[in-house]
Scaffold this motif. Structure first.
Motif, PDB file in Angstrom:
ATOM      1  N   THR A   7      -3.189   8.868 -24.964  1.00 57.62           N
ATOM      2  CA  THR A   7      -3.397   8.186 -23.683  1.00 57.62           C
ATOM      3  C   THR A   7      -2.189   7.356 -23.275  1.00 57.62           C
ATOM      4  O   THR A   7      -1.952   7.143 -22.079  1.00 57.62           O
ATOM      5  CB  THR A   7      -4.635   7.282 -23.755  1.00 57.62           C
ATOM      6  N   GLN A   8      -1.402   6.893 -24.251  1.00 54.83           N
ATOM      7  CA  GLN A   8      -0.211   6.119 -23.923  1.00 54.83           C
ATOM      8  C   GLN A   8       0.915   6.978 -23.359  1.00 54.83           C
ATOM      9  O   GLN A   8       1.879   6.444 -22.809  1.00 54.83           O
ATOM     10  CB  GLN A   8       0.295   5.370 -25.154  1.00 54.83           C
ATOM     11  N   LEU A   9       0.800   8.296 -23.512  1.00 50.08           N
ATOM     12  CA  LEU A   9       1.834   9.176 -22.954  1.00 50.08           C
ATOM     13  C   LEU A   9       1.922   9.057 -21.437  1.00 50.08           C
ATOM     14  O   LEU A   9       2.968   9.325 -20.847  1.00 50.08           O
ATOM     15  CB  LEU A   9       1.551  10.632 -23.342  1.00 50.08           C
ATOM     16  N   LYS A  10       0.822   8.656 -20.805  1.00 45.68           N
ATOM     17  CA  LYS A  10       0.821   8.539 -19.349  1.00 45.68           C
ATOM     18  C   LYS A  10       1.672   7.358 -18.878  1.00 45.68           C
ATOM     19  O   LYS A  10       2.236   7.387 -17.791  1.00 45.68           O
ATOM     20  CB  LYS A  10      -0.621   8.378 -18.847  1.00 45.68           C
ATOM     21  N   THR A  11       1.744   6.309 -19.689  1.00 42.11           N
ATOM     22  CA  THR A  11       2.520   5.129 -19.320  1.00 42.11           C
ATOM     23  C   THR A  11       3.854   5.043 -20.041  1.00 42.11           C
ATOM     24  O   THR A  11       4.650   4.152 -19.763  1.00 42.11           O
ATOM     25  CB  THR A  11       1.708   3.855 -19.621  1.00 42.11           C
ATOM     26  N   ARG A  61     -16.293   3.229 -26.175  1.00 43.51           N
ATOM     27  CA  ARG A  61     -15.907   1.967 -26.804  1.00 43.51           C
ATOM     28  C   ARG A  61     -15.087   2.147 -28.075  1.00 43.51           C
ATOM     29  O   ARG A  61     -14.657   1.158 -28.672  1.00 43.51           O
ATOM     30  CB  ARG A  61     -17.147   1.146 -27.134  1.00 43.51           C
ATOM     31  N   ILE A  62     -14.899   3.383 -28.522  1.00 41.07           N
ATOM     32  CA  ILE A  62     -14.171   3.636 -29.765  1.00 41.07           C
ATOM     33  C   ILE A  62     -12.979   4.532 -29.460  1.00 41.07           C
ATOM     34  O   ILE A  62     -13.095   5.511 -28.725  1.00 41.07           O
ATOM     35  CB  ILE A  62     -15.086   4.302 -30.821  1.00 41.07           C
ATOM     36  N   SER A  63     -11.855   4.182 -30.036  1.00 44.80           N
ATOM     37  CA  SER A  63     -10.635   4.961 -29.848  1.00 44.80           C
ATOM     38  C   SER A  63      -9.988   5.203 -31.207  1.00 44.80           C
ATOM     39  O   SER A  63      -9.803   4.267 -31.985  1.00 44.80           O
ATOM     40  CB  SER A  63      -9.663   4.218 -28.923  1.00 44.80           C
ATOM     41  N   ASP A  68      -5.051  13.707 -37.622  1.00 42.09           N
ATOM     42  CA  ASP A  68      -4.196  14.332 -36.617  1.00 42.09           C
ATOM     43  C   ASP A  68      -4.968  14.856 -35.409  1.00 42.09           C
ATOM     44  O   ASP A  68      -4.360  15.236 -34.404  1.00 42.09           O
ATOM     45  CB  ASP A  68      -3.406  15.476 -37.277  1.00 42.09           C
ATOM     46  N   ASP A  69      -6.290  14.866 -35.485  1.00 42.26           N
ATOM     47  CA  ASP A  69      -7.079  15.545 -34.454  1.00 42.26           C
ATOM     48  C   ASP A  69      -7.112  14.743 -33.148  1.00 42.26           C
ATOM     49  O   ASP A  69      -7.310  13.527 -33.159  1.00 42.26           O
ATOM     50  CB  ASP A  69      -8.511  15.757 -34.955  1.00 42.26           C
ATOM     51  N   VAL A  70      -6.928  15.456 -32.059  1.00 38.46           N
ATOM     52  CA  VAL A  70      -6.990  14.862 -30.717  1.00 38.46           C
ATOM     53  C   VAL A  70      -8.071  15.530 -29.882  1.00 38.46           C
ATOM     54  O   VAL A  70      -8.906  14.854 -29.277  1.00 38.46           O
ATOM     55  CB  VAL A  70      -5.631  14.972 -29.989  1.00 38.46           C
ATOM     56  N   GLY A  80       1.267  -7.020 -33.959  1.00 40.10           N
ATOM     57  CA  GLY A  80       0.605  -7.868 -32.977  1.00 40.10           C
ATOM     58  C   GLY A  80      -0.226  -7.109 -31.961  1.00 40.10           C
ATOM     59  O   GLY A  80      -0.902  -7.731 -31.135  1.00 40.10           O
ATOM     60  N   ASP A  81      -0.198  -5.783 -32.007  1.00 38.42           N
ATOM     61  CA  ASP A  81      -0.979  -4.950 -31.076  1.00 38.42           C
ATOM     62  C   ASP A  81      -2.363  -4.721 -31.673  1.00 38.42           C
ATOM     63  O   ASP A  81      -2.576  -3.836 -32.505  1.00 38.42           O
ATOM     64  CB  ASP A  81      -0.257  -3.618 -30.853  1.00 38.42           C
ATOM     65  N   SER A  82      -3.316  -5.513 -31.259  1.00 36.12           N
ATOM     66  CA  SER A  82      -4.669  -5.447 -31.823  1.00 36.12           C
ATOM     67  C   SER A  82      -5.357  -4.126 -31.494  1.00 36.12           C
ATOM     68  O   SER A  82      -6.111  -3.589 -32.321  1.00 36.12           O
ATOM     69  CB  SER A  82      -5.516  -6.617 -31.303  1.00 36.12           C
ATOM     70  N   ALA A  83      -5.096  -3.576 -30.311  1.00 34.03           N
ATOM     71  CA  ALA A  83      -5.727  -2.307 -29.924  1.00 34.03           C
ATOM     72  C   ALA A  83      -5.234  -1.165 -30.800  1.00 34.03           C
ATOM     73  O   ALA A  83      -6.025  -0.309 -31.235  1.00 34.03           O
ATOM     74  CB  ALA A  83      -5.447  -2.006 -28.454  1.00 34.03           C
ATOM     75  N   MET A  84      -3.924  -1.149 -31.103  1.00 36.20           N
ATOM     76  CA  MET A  84      -3.372  -0.093 -31.946  1.00 36.20           C
ATOM     77  C   MET A  84      -3.869  -0.223 -33.391  1.00 36.20           C
ATOM     78  O   MET A  84      -4.193   0.775 -34.043  1.00 36.20           O
ATOM     79  CB  MET A  84      -1.850  -0.142 -31.907  1.00 36.20           C
ATOM     80  N   ILE A  85      -3.935  -1.461 -33.890  1.00 28.55           N
ATOM     81  CA  ILE A  85      -4.425  -1.684 -35.253  1.00 28.55           C
ATOM     82  C   ILE A  85      -5.897  -1.292 -35.361  1.00 28.55           C
ATOM     83  O   ILE A  85      -6.338  -0.704 -36.357  1.00 28.55           O
ATOM     84  CB  ILE A  85      -4.225  -3.160 -35.658  1.00 28.55           C
ATOM     85  N   GLU A  86      -6.667  -1.595 -34.318  1.00 31.78           N
ATOM     86  CA  GLU A  86      -8.089  -1.211 -34.316  1.00 31.78           C
ATOM     87  C   GLU A  86      -8.244   0.307 -34.303  1.00 31.78           C
ATOM     88  O   GLU A  86      -9.105   0.856 -35.012  1.00 31.78           O
ATOM     89  CB  GLU A  86      -8.788  -1.819 -33.104  1.00 31.78           C
TER      90      GLU A  86
END
Length: 268
Positions: free
Chosen positions: A221-225, A211-213, A199-201, A53-59
């Motif tokens: 970026t989720q490590l901050k939250t 606009r692209i992730s 694997d590249d960051v 259900g996480d559209s941002a993660m699926i995108e």
């Protein structure tokens, strides 16, 4: 110490246990009911449901898959042709060219990312999927080039020469003789390059657009939250997908070898 001694078997068992224990922990806690990765409180599939259900993660996952496949396809063509060209030339600068071809692997990623960012900025290329594709292709090419180059070093050059003696042109001899022989190296190098692209960051952060992730950048970026077990569920699904790809590749290779063996027997 004997090669098949009990001590060597125990040693290898400990090594594999330490290698795959973190992977097992991620898989187990992806089914954990609790949000805190401290103890297992109960079996649950809610993190897989939240992931779907996480559209941002699926995108972000879709962007990473598109980027990985596209960059590997482009790198496979460039790396294969580059390895074939390096194998056929006899220039005095051949050693320097081989060194330059693998230079992206030797440069620290943060420096390579800064160089690519400055280069794209000077060319006025808008940052987005195009710059990500170009940047990933740069560090994917050496993986494929080295694999193909090693395969060409162990290949008998008289096979292609025999095809030319029988009337085949340079392109036909390469397409019918050389390419099928080096294809396993191309595929293995492409799989390795795909894994490195997924694997590249560091490089993705420098050449990415607003606009692209990609998936690694999204997780970073989720490590901050705070990372939820949703990431464990995603890692588990990717692990299953990777194992499935390698299983299909291994099964296809075995079937092709068996087919070639049966064909050679019938021919005799």
């Amino acid at each position: 110490m004997k090669k098949n001694s009990k001590f060597s078997s125990l040693y290898m068992g400990i090594i594999f246990f330490l290698m795959y224990l973190p992977v097992a922990v991620v898989i187990i806690f992806s089914f954990n009911e609790s949000k805190l990765p401290v103890r297992f409180t109960g079996f649950s599939l809610k993190w897989y449901q939240e992931l779907l259900g996480d559209s941002a993660m699926i995108e972000a996952l879709g962007n990473s898959l598109i980027l990985g496949v596209s960059s590997c396809l482009v790198a496979a063509v460039i790396g294969t042709l580059g390895a074939v060209g390096l194998a056929r030339i006899h220039w005095k600068t051949k050693g320097a060219l081989e060194y330059i071809s693998i230079l992206p692997l030797m440069i620290p990623e943060i420096i390579l990312g800064m160089v690519l960012m400055a280069f794209f900025y000077l060319l006025n290329i808008p940052f987005g999927m195009l710059t990500l594709l170009l940047g990933h292709t740069v560090f994917c090419v050496p993986y494929i080039l080295m694999q193909v180059k090693a395969r060409l070093a162990g290949m008998d050059p008289s096979l292609e020469e025999a095809a030319r003696d029988l009337g085949a042109g340079s392109f036909q001899a390469f397409w019918d003789i050389t390419l099928p022989l080096i294809m396993p190296a191309v595929v293995s190098g492409s799989l390795l390059a795909f894994a490195m692209s997924m694997d590249d960051v560091v490089i993705s952060i420098f050449v990415n657009g607003p606009r692209i992730s990609t998936l690694p950048v999204k997780v970073y970026t989720q490590l901050k939250t705070g990372v939820t077990p949703e990431i464990n569920a995603l890692c588990t699904l990717m692990l299953v997908f990777t194992i499935g790809v390698f299983a299909v590749y291994h099964l296809t290779g075995r079937l092709l070898k068996r087919k070639n063996r049966l064909f050679s027997i019938k021919k005799k």
